[in-house]
Design a protein around this motif. Structure first.
Motif, PDB file in Angstrom:
ATOM      1  N   ALA A  43       0.778  -1.209   0.111  1.00 36.60           N
ATOM      2  CA  ALA A  43       0.127  -0.045   0.094  1.00 36.60           C
ATOM      3  C   ALA A  43       0.954   1.240  -0.149  1.00 36.60           C
ATOM      4  O   ALA A  43       0.500   2.330  -0.617  1.00 36.60           O
ATOM      5  N   GLU A  44       1.844   1.372   0.849  1.00 39.79           N
ATOM      6  CA  GLU A  44       2.751   2.412   0.737  1.00 39.79           C
ATOM      7  C   GLU A  44       3.564   2.807  -0.510  1.00 39.79           C
ATOM      8  O   GLU A  44       3.609   3.677  -0.821  1.00 39.79           O
ATOM      9  N   LEU A  45       3.989   1.764  -1.126  1.00 39.97           N
ATOM     10  CA  LEU A  45       4.828   1.823  -2.416  1.00 39.97           C
ATOM     11  C   LEU A  45       3.797   1.534  -3.785  1.00 39.97           C
ATOM     12  O   LEU A  45       4.311   1.985  -4.726  1.00 39.97           O
ATOM     13  N   ASP A  46       2.496   1.356  -3.468  1.00 40.80           N
ATOM     14  CA  ASP A  46       1.636   1.081  -4.741  1.00 40.80           C
ATOM     15  C   ASP A  46       2.093  -0.038  -5.529  1.00 40.80           C
ATOM     16  O   ASP A  46       2.296   0.310  -6.731  1.00 40.80           O
ATOM     17  N   ILE A  47       2.461  -1.108  -4.910  1.00 36.13           N
ATOM     18  CA  ILE A  47       2.785  -2.355  -5.678  1.00 36.13           C
ATOM     19  C   ILE A  47       1.973  -3.411  -5.296  1.00 36.13           C
ATOM     20  O   ILE A  47       1.283  -3.265  -4.587  1.00 36.13           O
ATOM     21  N   SER A  48       2.348  -4.607  -5.912  1.00 31.62           N
ATOM     22  CA  SER A  48       1.696  -5.918  -5.697  1.00 31.62           C
ATOM     23  C   SER A  48       2.236  -6.588  -4.664  1.00 31.62           C
ATOM     24  O   SER A  48       3.562  -6.759  -4.592  1.00 31.62           O
ATOM     25  N   TYR A  49       1.614  -7.696  -4.211  1.00 28.73           N
ATOM     26  CA  TYR A  49       2.111  -8.648  -3.282  1.00 28.73           C
ATOM     27  C   TYR A  49       1.700 -10.116  -3.560  1.00 28.73           C
ATOM     28  O   TYR A  49       0.142 -10.131  -3.866  1.00 28.73           O
ATOM     29  N   VAL A  50       2.414 -10.974  -2.999  1.00 31.42           N
ATOM     30  CA  VAL A  50       1.782 -12.409  -3.068  1.00 31.42           C
ATOM     31  C   VAL A  50       2.405 -12.920  -1.800  1.00 31.42           C
ATOM     32  O   VAL A  50       3.664 -13.164  -1.593  1.00 31.42           O
ATOM     33  N   VAL A  51       1.595 -13.666  -1.150  1.00 31.56           N
ATOM     34  CA  VAL A  51       1.816 -14.529   0.247  1.00 31.56           C
ATOM     35  C   VAL A  51       2.613 -15.591  -0.324  1.00 31.56           C
ATOM     36  O   VAL A  51       1.865 -16.473  -1.299  1.00 31.56           O
ATOM     37  N   CYS A  52       3.670 -15.880   0.273  1.00 34.46           N
ATOM     38  CA  CYS A  52       4.541 -17.051  -0.234  1.00 34.46           C
ATOM     39  C   CYS A  52       5.629 -17.316   0.601  1.00 34.46           C
ATOM     40  O   CYS A  52       6.581 -16.713   1.106  1.00 34.46           O
ATOM     41  N   ASP A  53       5.828 -18.807   1.115  1.00 32.23           N
ATOM     42  CA  ASP A  53       6.756 -19.175   1.931  1.00 32.23           C
ATOM     43  C   ASP A  53       7.718 -19.836   0.785  1.00 32.23           C
ATOM     44  O   ASP A  53       7.551 -20.953   0.535  1.00 32.23           O
ATOM     45  N   HIS A  54       8.999 -19.142   0.400  1.00 27.86           N
ATOM     46  CA  HIS A  54       9.678 -19.737  -0.411  1.00 27.86           C
ATOM     47  C   HIS A  54      10.356 -21.072  -0.169  1.00 27.86           C
ATOM     48  O   HIS A  54      11.169 -21.557  -1.276  1.00 27.86           O
ATOM     49  N   SER A  55      10.457 -21.319   1.175  1.00 20.25           N
ATOM     50  CA  SER A  55      10.964 -22.648   1.096  1.00 20.25           C
ATOM     51  C   SER A  55      10.017 -23.857   0.982  1.00 20.25           C
ATOM     52  O   SER A  55      10.385 -25.031   1.227  1.00 20.25           O
ATOM     53  N   SER A  56       8.787 -23.754   0.734  1.00 26.29           N
ATOM     54  CA  SER A  56       7.719 -24.532   0.269  1.00 26.29           C
ATOM     55  C   SER A  56       7.581 -24.607  -1.252  1.00 26.29           C
ATOM     56  O   SER A  56       7.227 -23.819  -1.896  1.00 26.29           O
ATOM     57  N   PRO A  57       7.859 -25.810  -1.590  1.00 28.92           N
ATOM     58  CA  PRO A  57       7.797 -26.017  -3.123  1.00 28.92           C
ATOM     59  C   PRO A  57       6.306 -25.863  -3.667  1.00 28.92           C
ATOM     60  O   PRO A  57       5.958 -25.226  -4.627  1.00 28.92           O
ATOM     61  N   GLU A  58       5.381 -26.178  -2.666  1.00 30.88           N
ATOM     62  CA  GLU A  58       4.033 -25.967  -3.018  1.00 30.88           C
ATOM     63  C   GLU A  58       3.475 -24.760  -3.073  1.00 30.88           C
ATOM     64  O   GLU A  58       2.877 -24.141  -3.893  1.00 30.88           O
ATOM     65  N   ASP A  59       4.118 -23.706  -2.042  1.00 30.45           N
ATOM     66  CA  ASP A  59       3.711 -22.411  -2.116  1.00 30.45           C
ATOM     67  C   ASP A  59       4.128 -21.727  -3.259  1.00 30.45           C
ATOM     68  O   ASP A  59       3.774 -20.936  -3.725  1.00 30.45           O
ATOM     69  N   VAL A  60       5.768 -22.057  -3.505  1.00 30.72           N
ATOM     70  CA  VAL A  60       6.397 -21.457  -4.935  1.00 30.72           C
ATOM     71  C   VAL A  60       5.457 -21.583  -5.958  1.00 30.72           C
ATOM     72  O   VAL A  60       5.087 -20.827  -6.852  1.00 30.72           O
ATOM     73  N   SER A  61       5.131 -22.798  -6.182  1.00 29.28           N
ATOM     74  CA  SER A  61       4.301 -23.110  -7.339  1.00 29.28           C
ATOM     75  C   SER A  61       2.833 -22.539  -7.416  1.00 29.28           C
ATOM     76  O   SER A  61       2.411 -22.056  -8.344  1.00 29.28           O
ATOM     77  N   ARG A  62       2.252 -22.342  -6.299  1.00 36.08           N
ATOM     78  CA  ARG A  62       0.948 -21.539  -6.067  1.00 36.08           C
ATOM     79  C   ARG A  62       1.406 -20.064  -6.575  1.00 36.08           C
ATOM     80  O   ARG A  62       0.388 -19.516  -7.162  1.00 36.08           O
ATOM     81  N   ALA A  63       2.255 -19.534  -5.795  1.00 36.52           N
ATOM     82  CA  ALA A  63       2.663 -18.214  -5.930  1.00 36.52           C
ATOM     83  C   ALA A  63       2.870 -17.793  -7.582  1.00 36.52           C
ATOM     84  O   ALA A  63       2.440 -16.785  -8.273  1.00 36.52           O
ATOM     85  N   ALA A  64       3.553 -18.786  -8.308  1.00 32.49           N
ATOM     86  CA  ALA A  64       4.014 -18.611  -9.804  1.00 32.49           C
ATOM     87  C   ALA A  64       2.476 -18.528 -10.453  1.00 32.49           C
ATOM     88  O   ALA A  64       2.848 -17.816 -11.627  1.00 32.49           O
ATOM     89  N   GLN A  65       1.678 -19.214 -10.145  1.00 29.24           N
ATOM     90  CA  GLN A  65       0.417 -18.801 -10.830  1.00 29.24           C
ATOM     91  C   GLN A  65      -0.150 -17.566 -10.955  1.00 29.24           C
ATOM     92  O   GLN A  65      -1.056 -17.269 -11.651  1.00 29.24           O
ATOM     93  N   ARG A  66       0.090 -16.912  -9.934  1.00 28.46           N
ATOM     94  CA  ARG A  66      -0.083 -15.426  -9.673  1.00 28.46           C
ATOM     95  C   ARG A  66       0.757 -14.264 -10.462  1.00 28.46           C
ATOM     96  O   ARG A  66       0.458 -13.213 -10.367  1.00 28.46           O
ATOM     97  N   LEU A  67       1.928 -14.837 -10.855  1.00 24.53           N
ATOM     98  CA  LEU A  67       2.753 -13.722 -11.570  1.00 24.53           C
ATOM     99  C   LEU A  67       2.668 -13.881 -12.957  1.00 24.53           C
ATOM    100  O   LEU A  67       2.367 -15.037 -13.577  1.00 24.53           O
ATOM    101  N   PRO A  68       3.093 -13.012 -13.720  1.00 23.49           N
ATOM    102  CA  PRO A  68       3.105 -12.664 -15.201  1.00 23.49           C
ATOM    103  C   PRO A  68       3.853 -14.017 -15.719  1.00 23.49           C
ATOM    104  O   PRO A  68       5.046 -14.572 -15.251  1.00 23.49           O
ATOM    105  N   ALA A  69       3.764 -14.220 -16.954  1.00 21.98           N
ATOM    106  CA  ALA A  69       4.638 -15.168 -17.857  1.00 21.98           C
ATOM    107  C   ALA A  69       5.996 -14.530 -18.215  1.00 21.98           C
ATOM    108  O   ALA A  69       6.854 -15.458 -18.353  1.00 21.98           O
ATOM    109  N   ASP A  70       6.457 -13.546 -17.912  1.00 17.12           N
ATOM    110  CA  ASP A  70       7.645 -13.110 -18.512  1.00 17.12           C
ATOM    111  C   ASP A  70       8.109 -12.154 -17.021  1.00 17.12           C
ATOM    112  O   ASP A  70       7.288 -11.098 -16.351  1.00 17.12           O
TER     113      ASP A  70
END
Length: 238
Positions: A43-70
């Motif tokens: 909110a402060e920087l007017d950017i986007s966020y995704v909740v993700c525990d990057h030590s979890s393969p499942e979390d990283v794969s789920r987060a990837a679905q919300r990120l752009p293709a490039d």
């Protein structure tokens, strides 16, 4: 330009997000485990966020679905001294916990992120990893984990170089205005750390952010497989 910053809600990660936010035409997403902190920074920087525990393969794969293709830039900032209180514990169980937690927090998080998203990085893109001066001064499990990050970065430079993608590590020294020491840094210890510098000051998150911006710039296109030390001269390469 699309920039992903892991662990981007606070400290160095937030400063890097703010630095890239000042570049016109840049879209930024920050990730982390604590949604309230992510929400506040986004909110402060007017950017986007995704909740993700990057030590979890499942979390990283789920987060990837919300990120752009490039993607153009991945900043692997998630980490920290996960074994801060554990190496002092009596017995091998504490040692094992500290070493495993620091490896997972600092190495595996970055490896999983690039493993999932590396194919999305555009030709000429950037991978920027956050290391530490601890890799150079024998700082137990945390230092060993950050040394592994530097070694892995060299491998990334070889793996992605044919596409013009660079991979580098930024190794901060003592940086103020972060929660790295978890409130346990005494004034005396801080004075000692500052006294080791050649310029007589502590580092700031903005110092690291400025280097990250440079590494993402066209001017850094021929810098890859390197560790850039940002520590006021505490550690030098000579």
């Amino acid at each position: 330009m699309y920039v992903l910053i892991t662990g981007g809600a606070t400290g160095i990660g937030k400063a890097i997000a703010a630095e890239f936010r000042s570049i016109a035409g840049t879209d930024i997403v920050i990730t982390g485990r604590t949604e309230s902190a992510l929400q506040a920074t986004a909110a402060e920087l007017d950017i986007s966020y995704v909740v993700c525990d990057h030590s979890s393969p499942e979390d990283v794969s789920r987060a990837a679905q919300r990120l752009p293709a490039d993607l153009d830039v991945i900043v692997n900032n998630a980490g920290g001294n996960a074994g801060f209180d554990k190496e002092a514990q009596t017995g091998l169980a504490g040692v094992q916990s500290a070493w495993l937690e620091n490896y997972v927090a600092n190495v595996l998080t970055a490896v999983l992120t690039v493993g999932e998203l590396g194919s999305r990085i555009n030709d000429g893109g950037r991978i920027i990893n956050i290391g530490s001066i601890a890799a150079e001064n024998g700082s137990g499990s945390y230092g060993a984990a950050k040394a592994a990050v530097g070694s892995w970065t060299v491998g990334l430079a070889k793996e992605f170089g044919h596409r013009g993608i660079t991979a580098n590590t930024i190794a901060p020294g003592y940086i103020g205005d972060t929660d790295f020491f978890k409130g346990q840094l005494t004034r005396e210890r801080e004075r000692d750390l500052i006294s080791l510098t050649q310029n007589g000051r502590r580092g700031t998150p903005a110092d690291i952010a400025a280097v990250a911006r440079f590494l993402a710039s066209p001017g850094a296109a021929h810098i890859t497989g390197q560790t850039l030390h940002v520590n006021g001269g505490v550690h030098t390469t000579r």
